[in-house]
Enzyme design. Sequence first.
Site, PDB file in Angstrom:
ATOM      1  N   ASN A   1       6.093   4.070   6.177  1.00  0.00           N
ATOM      2  CA  ASN A   1       4.631   3.236   5.593  1.00  0.00           C
ATOM      3  C   ASN A   1       3.401   2.215   6.982  1.00  0.00           C
ATOM      4  O   ASN A   1       4.765   2.230   7.594  1.00  0.00           O
ATOM      5  CB  ASN A   1       4.897   1.725   4.466  1.00  0.00           C
TER       6      ASN A   1
ATOM      7  N   SER B   1       6.838  -6.310  12.154  1.00  0.00           N
ATOM      8  CA  SER B   1       6.874  -5.194  11.563  1.00  0.00           C
ATOM      9  C   SER B   1       5.992  -4.721  12.520  1.00  0.00           C
ATOM     10  O   SER B   1       5.525  -5.049  13.410  1.00  0.00           O
ATOM     11  CB  SER B   1       5.175  -5.814  10.645  1.00  0.00           C
TER      12      SER B   1
ATOM     13  N   ASN C   1       3.768  -2.651  12.259  1.00  0.00           N
ATOM     14  CA  ASN C   1       1.883  -2.075  11.780  1.00  0.00           C
ATOM     15  C   ASN C   1       0.497  -3.084  12.118  1.00  0.00           C
ATOM     16  O   ASN C   1      -0.235  -3.201  11.702  1.00  0.00           O
ATOM     17  CB  ASN C   1       2.193  -1.541  10.272  1.00  0.00           C
TER      18      ASN C   1
ATOM     19  N   LYS D   1      12.941 -12.635  10.824  1.00  0.00           N
ATOM     20  CA  LYS D   1      12.885 -10.857  10.681  1.00  0.00           C
ATOM     21  C   LYS D   1      12.658 -10.538  11.564  1.00  0.00           C
ATOM     22  O   LYS D   1      11.532 -10.373  12.595  1.00  0.00           O
ATOM     23  CB  LYS D   1      11.719 -10.306   9.328  1.00  0.00           C
TER      24      LYS D   1
END
Length: 455
Positions: free
Chosen positions: A185, A272, A274, A314
Amino acid sequence: MAAWSSRKLLRDVLLKSVVSNQLPGIRCFSSAPKIAPKIGHYSKKGRLLTGATIGLLIAGGAYVSTVDEATFCGWLFSATKLVNPFFALLDPEFAHNLGVSAAARGWVPREKRPDPSILGLEVWGRKFSNPVGLAAGFDKNAEAVDGLLALGFGFVEVGSVTPVPQDGNPKPRIFRLQKEGAVINRCGFNSEGIVVVAKRLGAQHGKRKLDETSSASASSNNEVKHGGKAGPGILGVNLGKNKTSEDAASDYVQGVHTLSQYADYLVINVSSPNTPGLRMLQGRKQLKDLVKKVQAARDEMQWGEEGPPPLLVKIAPDLSKEDLEDIAAVALTLHLDGLIISNTTISRPDPASKNPLASETGGLSGKPLFNLSTNILKEMYILTRGRIPLIGCGGISSGEDAYKKIRAGATLVQLYTAFAYGGPALIPQIKAELASCLERDGFKSIVDAVGADCR
Protein backbone atom coordinates in the site's frame (compact mmCIF):
# COMPACT_ATOMS: atom_id res chain seq x y z
CA MET A 1 -32.50 -14.13 21.91
CA ALA A 2 -31.23 -16.68 19.38
CA ALA A 3 -34.27 -18.87 19.99
CA TRP A 4 -36.70 -15.94 19.59
CA SER A 5 -34.96 -14.81 16.39
CA SER A 6 -35.04 -18.25 14.82
CA ARG A 7 -38.73 -18.70 15.65
CA LYS A 8 -39.54 -15.26 14.26
CA LEU A 9 -37.57 -16.04 11.09
CA LEU A 10 -39.42 -19.35 10.70
CA ARG A 11 -42.79 -17.66 11.13
CA ASP A 12 -41.95 -14.97 8.59
CA VAL A 13 -40.75 -17.51 6.02
CA LEU A 14 -43.89 -19.58 6.38
CA LEU A 15 -46.21 -16.59 6.17
CA LYS A 16 -44.40 -15.20 3.15
CA SER A 17 -44.47 -18.57 1.45
CA VAL A 18 -48.19 -19.05 2.02
CA VAL A 19 -49.17 -15.55 0.93
CA SER A 20 -47.09 -15.68 -2.25
CA ASN A 21 -48.04 -19.27 -3.15
CA GLN A 22 -44.39 -20.31 -2.98
CA LEU A 23 -45.17 -23.58 -1.22
CA PRO A 24 -46.80 -26.03 -3.67
CA GLY A 25 -50.22 -27.26 -2.64
CA ILE A 26 -51.02 -24.17 -0.55
CA ARG A 27 -53.04 -21.41 -2.16
CA CYS A 28 -53.91 -17.90 -1.07
CA PHE A 29 -57.68 -17.58 -0.69
CA SER A 30 -57.76 -14.16 -2.32
CA SER A 31 -56.53 -15.69 -5.57
CA ALA A 32 -58.47 -18.96 -5.36
CA PRO A 33 -60.36 -18.56 -8.65
CA LYS A 34 -57.11 -18.15 -10.56
CA ILE A 35 -55.43 -21.28 -9.28
CA ALA A 36 -58.42 -23.51 -8.70
CA PRO A 37 -57.90 -25.42 -11.97
CA LYS A 38 -54.37 -26.34 -10.85
CA ILE A 39 -55.33 -27.93 -7.56
CA GLY A 40 -55.70 -31.33 -9.08
CA HIS A 41 -52.28 -30.97 -10.67
CA TYR A 42 -50.60 -30.62 -7.29
CA SER A 43 -52.73 -33.32 -5.62
CA LYS A 44 -50.86 -35.86 -3.54
CA LYS A 45 -47.31 -34.99 -4.62
CA GLY A 46 -47.88 -31.32 -3.86
CA ARG A 47 -49.21 -32.06 -0.39
CA LEU A 48 -46.27 -34.35 0.34
CA LEU A 49 -43.75 -31.76 -0.81
CA THR A 50 -45.51 -29.05 1.18
CA GLY A 51 -45.53 -31.18 4.28
CA ALA A 52 -41.88 -32.05 3.88
CA THR A 53 -40.92 -28.38 3.38
CA ILE A 54 -42.88 -27.25 6.43
CA GLY A 55 -41.43 -30.11 8.44
CA LEU A 56 -37.88 -29.20 7.52
CA LEU A 57 -38.46 -25.55 8.38
CA ILE A 58 -40.03 -26.42 11.72
CA ALA A 59 -37.32 -28.95 12.55
CA GLY A 60 -34.55 -26.54 11.56
CA GLY A 61 -36.08 -23.70 13.54
CA ALA A 62 -36.60 -25.94 16.56
CA TYR A 63 -32.99 -27.15 16.39
CA VAL A 64 -31.55 -23.64 16.13
CA SER A 65 -33.73 -22.52 19.03
CA THR A 66 -32.16 -25.17 21.27
CA VAL A 67 -28.53 -24.49 20.31
CA ASP A 68 -26.48 -22.84 23.03
CA GLU A 69 -25.17 -19.33 22.44
CA ALA A 70 -21.53 -20.40 22.12
CA THR A 71 -22.28 -22.89 19.35
CA PHE A 72 -24.48 -20.43 17.49
CA CYS A 73 -21.74 -17.79 17.78
CA GLY A 74 -19.24 -20.25 16.32
CA TRP A 75 -21.54 -20.86 13.36
CA LEU A 76 -21.78 -17.14 12.65
CA PHE A 77 -18.01 -16.69 12.61
CA SER A 78 -17.53 -19.75 10.40
CA ALA A 79 -20.21 -18.48 8.02
CA THR A 80 -18.13 -15.36 7.29
CA LYS A 81 -15.70 -17.59 5.38
CA LEU A 82 -18.32 -17.84 2.66
CA VAL A 83 -18.06 -14.09 2.04
CA ASN A 84 -14.27 -13.92 1.67
CA PRO A 85 -14.18 -15.05 -2.00
CA PHE A 86 -16.63 -12.25 -2.84
CA PHE A 87 -14.37 -9.61 -1.28
CA ALA A 88 -11.40 -11.01 -3.20
CA LEU A 89 -13.16 -10.15 -6.47
CA LEU A 90 -13.52 -6.49 -5.55
CA ASP A 91 -11.05 -3.65 -5.92
CA PRO A 92 -8.81 -3.80 -2.80
CA GLU A 93 -9.63 -0.33 -1.50
CA PHE A 94 -13.35 -0.68 -2.23
CA ALA A 95 -13.36 -4.04 -0.41
CA HIS A 96 -11.54 -2.42 2.51
CA ASN A 97 -14.09 0.39 2.76
CA LEU A 98 -16.93 -2.12 2.50
CA GLY A 99 -15.47 -4.09 5.41
CA VAL A 100 -15.20 -0.98 7.57
CA SER A 101 -18.79 0.00 6.72
CA ALA A 102 -20.05 -3.47 7.61
CA ALA A 103 -18.34 -3.34 11.01
CA ALA A 104 -19.60 0.21 11.61
CA ARG A 105 -23.19 -0.90 10.98
CA GLY A 106 -22.93 -4.02 13.09
CA TRP A 107 -23.17 -6.37 10.10
CA VAL A 108 -20.49 -8.61 11.58
CA PRO A 109 -20.72 -11.39 14.18
CA ARG A 110 -20.39 -10.49 17.85
CA GLU A 111 -18.16 -12.66 20.00
CA LYS A 112 -20.22 -13.96 22.92
CA ARG A 113 -17.78 -16.64 24.06
CA PRO A 114 -15.33 -15.76 26.85
CA ASP A 115 -11.63 -15.73 25.99
CA PRO A 116 -9.46 -18.50 27.47
CA SER A 117 -8.30 -17.29 30.88
CA ILE A 118 -4.69 -18.06 29.96
CA LEU A 119 -4.81 -15.18 27.44
CA GLY A 120 -5.76 -12.46 29.93
CA LEU A 121 -3.14 -9.94 31.01
CA GLU A 122 -2.63 -6.45 32.39
CA VAL A 123 -0.48 -3.83 30.63
CA TRP A 124 -0.17 -0.13 31.61
CA GLY A 125 -2.80 -0.73 34.28
CA ARG A 126 -5.29 -1.80 31.60
CA LYS A 127 -6.84 -5.26 31.64
CA PHE A 128 -6.79 -7.07 28.27
CA SER A 129 -9.02 -10.12 27.85
CA ASN A 130 -6.57 -11.33 25.19
CA PRO A 131 -3.38 -9.97 23.57
CA VAL A 132 -4.60 -10.03 19.96
CA GLY A 133 -5.31 -6.59 18.53
CA LEU A 134 -6.13 -4.92 15.23
CA ALA A 135 -3.35 -2.69 13.88
CA ALA A 136 -3.78 0.90 12.75
CA GLY A 137 -4.65 1.41 9.10
CA PHE A 138 -7.83 -0.64 9.00
CA ASP A 139 -10.19 1.79 10.76
CA LYS A 140 -8.38 5.00 9.91
CA ASN A 141 -11.19 7.33 10.98
CA ALA A 142 -12.63 5.51 14.01
CA GLU A 143 -15.84 4.60 12.20
CA ALA A 144 -16.19 1.03 13.45
CA VAL A 145 -14.61 0.78 16.91
CA ASP A 146 -17.55 -0.93 18.61
CA GLY A 147 -18.10 -3.41 15.79
CA LEU A 148 -14.42 -4.34 15.58
CA LEU A 149 -14.05 -4.82 19.33
CA ALA A 150 -17.20 -6.95 19.29
CA LEU A 151 -15.41 -9.35 16.91
CA GLY A 152 -13.25 -10.43 19.84
CA PHE A 153 -10.10 -8.34 19.47
CA GLY A 154 -8.44 -7.56 22.78
CA PHE A 155 -7.73 -4.06 21.51
CA VAL A 156 -8.21 -1.95 18.39
CA GLU A 157 -5.95 0.82 17.17
CA VAL A 158 -7.48 3.52 14.96
CA GLY A 159 -5.66 5.92 12.65
CA SER A 160 -3.27 7.14 11.59
CA VAL A 161 -5.10 10.43 12.19
CA THR A 162 -3.66 13.69 10.85
CA PRO A 163 -4.46 17.19 12.19
CA VAL A 164 -5.88 18.43 8.88
CA PRO A 165 -7.95 16.25 6.53
CA GLN A 166 -6.00 14.92 3.55
CA ASP A 167 -6.78 12.58 0.68
CA GLY A 168 -3.51 10.70 0.68
CA ASN A 169 -1.78 9.51 -2.45
CA PRO A 170 -3.48 9.00 -5.85
CA LYS A 171 -5.36 5.76 -6.54
CA PRO A 172 -4.80 2.91 -7.15
CA ARG A 173 -2.70 2.65 -4.01
CA ILE A 174 -3.46 -0.80 -2.57
CA PHE A 175 -2.27 -3.98 -4.30
CA ARG A 176 -2.95 -7.59 -3.34
CA LEU A 177 -0.22 -10.21 -3.58
CA GLN A 178 -2.78 -12.89 -2.83
CA LYS A 179 -0.64 -15.97 -3.42
CA GLU A 180 1.98 -14.63 -0.98
CA GLY A 181 -0.59 -13.47 1.58
CA ALA A 182 0.72 -9.92 1.30
CA VAL A 183 -0.39 -6.40 0.45
CA ILE A 184 1.50 -3.37 -0.85
CA ASN A 185 0.00 0.00 0.00
CA ARG A 186 1.00 3.61 -0.56
CA CYS A 187 -2.07 5.27 0.93
CA GLY A 188 -0.14 8.16 2.47
CA PHE A 189 -2.14 8.88 5.64
CA ASN A 190 -5.55 9.43 4.02
CA SER A 191 -7.48 10.87 6.94
CA GLU A 192 -10.64 12.81 7.78
CA GLY A 193 -8.62 14.77 10.36
CA ILE A 194 -8.57 15.02 14.15
CA VAL A 195 -11.73 17.15 14.46
CA VAL A 196 -13.97 14.64 12.70
CA VAL A 197 -12.39 11.69 14.52
CA ALA A 198 -12.69 13.47 17.90
CA LYS A 199 -16.41 14.09 17.33
CA ARG A 200 -16.90 10.47 16.37
CA LEU A 201 -14.99 9.10 19.36
CA GLY A 202 -16.71 11.60 21.68
CA ALA A 203 -20.16 10.44 20.55
CA GLN A 204 -19.20 6.80 20.97
CA HIS A 205 -17.68 7.51 24.39
CA GLY A 206 -20.82 9.29 25.58
CA LYS A 207 -23.07 6.46 24.44
CA ARG A 208 -20.93 3.89 26.25
CA LYS A 209 -21.04 5.90 29.47
CA LEU A 210 -24.85 5.95 29.33
CA ASP A 211 -24.94 2.21 28.68
CA GLU A 212 -22.53 1.55 31.57
CA THR A 213 -24.58 3.70 33.93
CA SER A 214 -27.83 1.96 33.03
CA SER A 215 -26.32 -1.51 33.48
CA ALA A 216 -24.18 -0.78 36.55
CA SER A 217 -26.79 -2.05 39.01
CA ALA A 218 -26.97 -5.40 37.20
CA SER A 219 -23.26 -6.15 37.40
CA SER A 220 -21.42 -7.66 40.32
CA ASN A 221 -18.90 -5.54 42.23
CA ASN A 222 -16.56 -8.54 42.39
CA GLU A 223 -16.59 -9.06 38.63
CA VAL A 224 -13.23 -8.61 36.88
CA LYS A 225 -13.83 -6.16 34.05
CA HIS A 226 -11.61 -6.01 31.01
CA GLY A 227 -11.37 -3.02 28.75
CA GLY A 228 -10.96 0.73 28.90
CA LYS A 229 -12.43 3.86 27.34
CA ALA A 230 -13.87 1.87 24.44
CA GLY A 231 -15.93 -0.32 26.77
CA PRO A 232 -15.15 -4.05 26.61
CA GLY A 233 -11.85 -3.60 24.78
CA ILE A 234 -8.83 -1.30 24.73
CA LEU A 235 -8.66 1.59 22.25
CA GLY A 236 -5.40 2.90 20.82
CA VAL A 237 -5.15 6.08 18.75
CA ASN A 238 -2.35 6.30 16.18
CA LEU A 239 -1.21 9.85 15.36
CA GLY A 240 0.31 10.96 12.06
CA LYS A 241 1.56 14.17 10.49
CA ASN A 242 0.26 15.96 7.43
CA LYS A 243 2.24 15.53 4.22
CA THR A 244 2.81 19.27 3.76
CA SER A 245 3.48 20.08 7.41
CA GLU A 246 6.86 21.63 8.20
CA ASP A 247 6.52 21.14 11.96
CA ALA A 248 6.01 17.46 12.72
CA ALA A 249 6.06 17.94 16.50
CA SER A 250 3.23 20.46 16.27
CA ASP A 251 1.11 17.96 14.33
CA TYR A 252 1.58 15.24 16.93
CA VAL A 253 0.92 17.69 19.78
CA GLN A 254 -2.37 18.71 18.15
CA GLY A 255 -3.32 15.05 17.99
CA VAL A 256 -2.55 14.59 21.68
CA HIS A 257 -4.55 17.63 22.76
CA THR A 258 -7.58 16.63 20.70
CA LEU A 259 -7.73 12.84 20.92
CA SER A 260 -5.90 11.64 24.04
CA GLN A 261 -8.98 11.95 26.26
CA TYR A 262 -10.59 9.11 24.28
CA ALA A 263 -7.53 6.85 24.07
CA ASP A 264 -6.31 4.05 26.31
CA TYR A 265 -2.92 4.51 24.65
CA LEU A 266 -1.40 6.84 22.04
CA VAL A 267 1.01 6.03 19.21
CA ILE A 268 3.46 8.34 17.46
CA ASN A 269 3.75 6.95 13.94
CA VAL A 270 7.17 7.90 12.54
CA SER A 271 7.60 4.87 10.32
CA SER A 272 5.18 4.94 7.40
CA PRO A 273 7.14 4.79 4.15
CA ASN A 274 4.44 6.69 2.29
CA THR A 275 4.90 10.17 3.80
CA PRO A 276 8.07 11.94 2.57
CA GLY A 277 10.67 12.51 5.30
CA LEU A 278 8.65 10.79 8.02
CA ARG A 279 11.15 8.01 8.70
CA MET A 280 13.89 10.58 9.33
CA LEU A 281 12.14 11.23 12.66
CA GLN A 282 13.45 7.84 13.85
CA GLY A 283 16.97 9.31 14.16
CA ARG A 284 18.26 9.58 17.73
CA LYS A 285 18.17 13.38 18.10
CA GLN A 286 14.99 13.86 16.06
CA LEU A 287 13.12 11.13 17.96
CA LYS A 288 14.29 12.37 21.34
CA ASP A 289 13.16 15.94 20.64
CA LEU A 290 9.84 14.76 19.25
CA VAL A 291 9.00 12.42 22.14
CA LYS A 292 9.90 15.09 24.71
CA LYS A 293 7.48 17.57 23.15
CA VAL A 294 4.67 15.07 22.82
CA GLN A 295 5.14 13.81 26.39
CA ALA A 296 5.08 17.40 27.67
CA ALA A 297 1.86 18.10 25.75
CA ARG A 298 0.23 15.03 27.22
CA ASP A 299 1.41 15.65 30.77
CA GLU A 300 0.26 19.29 30.86
CA MET A 301 -3.34 18.18 30.41
CA GLN A 302 -5.64 17.49 33.35
CA TRP A 303 -6.07 13.80 34.13
CA GLY A 304 -8.10 11.85 36.66
CA GLU A 305 -6.97 9.03 38.91
CA GLU A 306 -6.15 6.79 35.97
CA GLY A 307 -3.55 9.25 34.73
CA PRO A 308 -2.57 10.07 31.14
CA PRO A 309 -2.66 7.48 28.37
CA PRO A 310 0.59 5.59 27.73
CA LEU A 311 2.68 6.88 24.82
CA LEU A 312 4.20 4.47 22.27
CA VAL A 313 6.28 4.88 19.12
CA LYS A 314 5.79 2.75 16.00
CA ILE A 315 9.02 1.97 14.17
CA ALA A 316 10.00 0.54 10.79
CA PRO A 317 11.46 -2.91 10.12
CA ASP A 318 14.05 -1.42 7.73
CA LEU A 319 16.48 -0.24 10.42
CA SER A 320 20.16 -0.91 11.00
CA LYS A 321 21.51 -2.20 14.30
CA GLU A 322 22.78 1.31 15.05
CA ASP A 323 19.30 2.74 14.41
CA LEU A 324 17.79 0.20 16.79
CA GLU A 325 20.35 1.02 19.47
CA ASP A 326 19.52 4.73 19.17
CA ILE A 327 15.78 4.10 19.44
CA ALA A 328 16.25 1.80 22.44
CA ALA A 329 18.40 4.44 24.16
CA VAL A 330 15.76 7.13 23.62
CA ALA A 331 12.99 4.82 24.81
CA LEU A 332 14.83 3.96 28.04
CA THR A 333 16.05 7.50 28.74
CA LEU A 334 12.64 9.12 28.26
CA HIS A 335 10.73 6.26 29.90
CA LEU A 336 8.66 5.63 26.80
CA ASP A 337 5.67 3.42 27.58
CA GLY A 338 6.12 1.07 24.66
CA LEU A 339 7.14 0.40 21.06
CA ILE A 340 5.23 -1.13 18.16
CA ILE A 341 7.42 -3.34 15.97
CA SER A 342 6.85 -2.95 13.14
CA ASN A 343 5.33 -0.96 10.31
CA THR A 344 5.40 -2.07 6.66
CA THR A 345 8.67 -2.65 4.82
CA ILE A 346 10.05 -1.01 1.68
CA SER A 347 11.97 -4.23 0.96
CA ARG A 348 10.41 -7.18 -0.83
CA PRO A 349 11.23 -10.34 1.14
CA ASP A 350 10.79 -13.65 -0.64
CA PRO A 351 8.49 -14.92 -1.98
CA ALA A 352 6.96 -11.47 -2.57
CA SER A 353 9.98 -10.40 -4.62
CA LYS A 354 8.93 -12.77 -7.41
CA ASN A 355 5.44 -11.29 -7.78
CA PRO A 356 5.04 -8.84 -10.70
CA LEU A 357 3.39 -6.37 -8.30
CA ALA A 358 6.56 -6.25 -6.18
CA SER A 359 7.73 -3.31 -8.28
CA GLU A 360 4.86 -1.15 -7.02
CA THR A 361 5.97 1.66 -4.69
CA GLY A 362 4.80 1.42 -1.09
CA GLY A 363 5.05 -0.56 2.11
CA LEU A 364 4.61 -4.33 2.10
CA SER A 365 2.70 -6.11 4.85
CA GLY A 366 1.63 -9.71 5.38
CA LYS A 367 3.33 -13.09 5.58
CA PRO A 368 6.63 -12.16 3.85
CA LEU A 369 7.21 -9.51 6.54
CA PHE A 370 7.00 -11.98 9.43
CA ASN A 371 10.67 -13.02 9.78
CA LEU A 372 12.05 -9.51 9.26
CA SER A 373 9.73 -7.87 11.79
CA THR A 374 10.16 -10.70 14.32
CA ASN A 375 13.96 -10.43 14.18
CA ILE A 376 13.72 -6.65 14.78
CA LEU A 377 11.32 -7.33 17.65
CA LYS A 378 13.70 -9.78 19.29
CA GLU A 379 16.63 -7.39 18.88
CA MET A 380 14.68 -4.54 20.47
CA TYR A 381 13.58 -6.71 23.39
CA ILE A 382 17.23 -7.48 24.11
CA LEU A 383 18.31 -3.83 23.71
CA THR A 384 15.60 -2.60 26.08
CA ARG A 385 16.30 -5.50 28.47
CA GLY A 386 12.61 -6.38 28.56
CA ARG A 387 11.80 -3.20 30.47
CA ILE A 388 9.42 -1.72 27.89
CA PRO A 389 6.23 -3.41 26.64
CA LEU A 390 6.51 -4.23 22.93
CA ILE A 391 3.67 -4.83 20.48
CA GLY A 392 4.58 -7.35 17.79
CA CYS A 393 3.11 -6.56 14.39
CA GLY A 394 3.93 -7.88 10.94
CA GLY A 395 2.96 -11.08 9.15
CA ILE A 396 0.89 -12.80 11.84
CA SER A 397 -1.62 -15.18 10.28
CA SER A 398 -1.98 -17.94 12.89
CA GLY A 399 -1.84 -18.60 16.61
CA GLU A 400 1.61 -20.12 16.16
CA ASP A 401 2.80 -16.86 14.54
CA ALA A 402 1.41 -14.85 17.45
CA TYR A 403 3.13 -17.21 19.88
CA LYS A 404 6.49 -16.75 18.12
CA LYS A 405 6.12 -12.99 18.41
CA ILE A 406 5.43 -13.31 22.12
CA ARG A 407 8.42 -15.59 22.67
CA ALA A 408 10.52 -13.03 20.76
CA GLY A 409 9.52 -10.31 23.23
CA ALA A 410 6.03 -9.06 22.38
CA THR A 411 3.60 -8.48 25.23
CA LEU A 412 0.79 -7.83 22.75
CA VAL A 413 0.37 -8.60 19.05
CA GLN A 414 -1.50 -7.01 16.16
CA LEU A 415 -3.07 -8.26 12.92
CA TYR A 416 -3.99 -6.49 9.74
CA THR A 417 -3.26 -8.14 6.39
CA ALA A 418 -4.22 -11.66 7.54
CA PHE A 419 -7.49 -10.24 8.87
CA ALA A 420 -8.14 -8.59 5.50
CA TYR A 421 -7.71 -11.96 3.80
CA GLY A 422 -9.19 -14.27 6.43
CA GLY A 423 -12.04 -12.17 7.79
CA PRO A 424 -13.69 -12.43 11.24
CA ALA A 425 -13.29 -16.23 11.47
CA LEU A 426 -9.53 -15.77 11.84
CA ILE A 427 -9.82 -14.04 15.23
CA PRO A 428 -11.23 -16.91 17.36
CA GLN A 429 -8.97 -19.29 15.46
CA ILE A 430 -5.81 -17.38 16.39
CA LYS A 431 -6.87 -17.04 20.02
CA ALA A 432 -7.62 -20.74 20.35
CA GLU A 433 -4.33 -21.71 18.68
CA LEU A 434 -2.37 -19.29 20.86
CA ALA A 435 -3.91 -20.72 24.03
CA SER A 436 -3.00 -24.23 22.85
CA CYS A 437 0.61 -23.19 22.21
CA LEU A 438 0.95 -21.76 25.72
CA GLU A 439 -0.54 -24.86 27.32
CA ARG A 440 1.57 -27.17 25.15
CA ASP A 441 4.78 -25.56 26.40
CA GLY A 442 3.70 -25.41 30.02
CA PHE A 443 3.12 -21.66 30.37
CA LYS A 444 0.40 -20.61 32.77
CA SER A 445 -0.05 -17.14 31.28
CA ILE A 446 0.94 -14.90 28.38
CA VAL A 447 3.27 -12.93 30.62
CA ASP A 448 5.33 -16.03 31.43
CA ALA A 449 6.03 -16.59 27.73
CA VAL A 450 7.09 -13.02 26.84
CA GLY A 451 10.69 -13.02 25.69
CA ALA A 452 11.17 -16.76 26.30
CA ASP A 453 13.46 -17.04 23.28
CA CYS A 454 15.70 -14.24 24.58
CA ARG A 455 16.56 -15.76 27.95
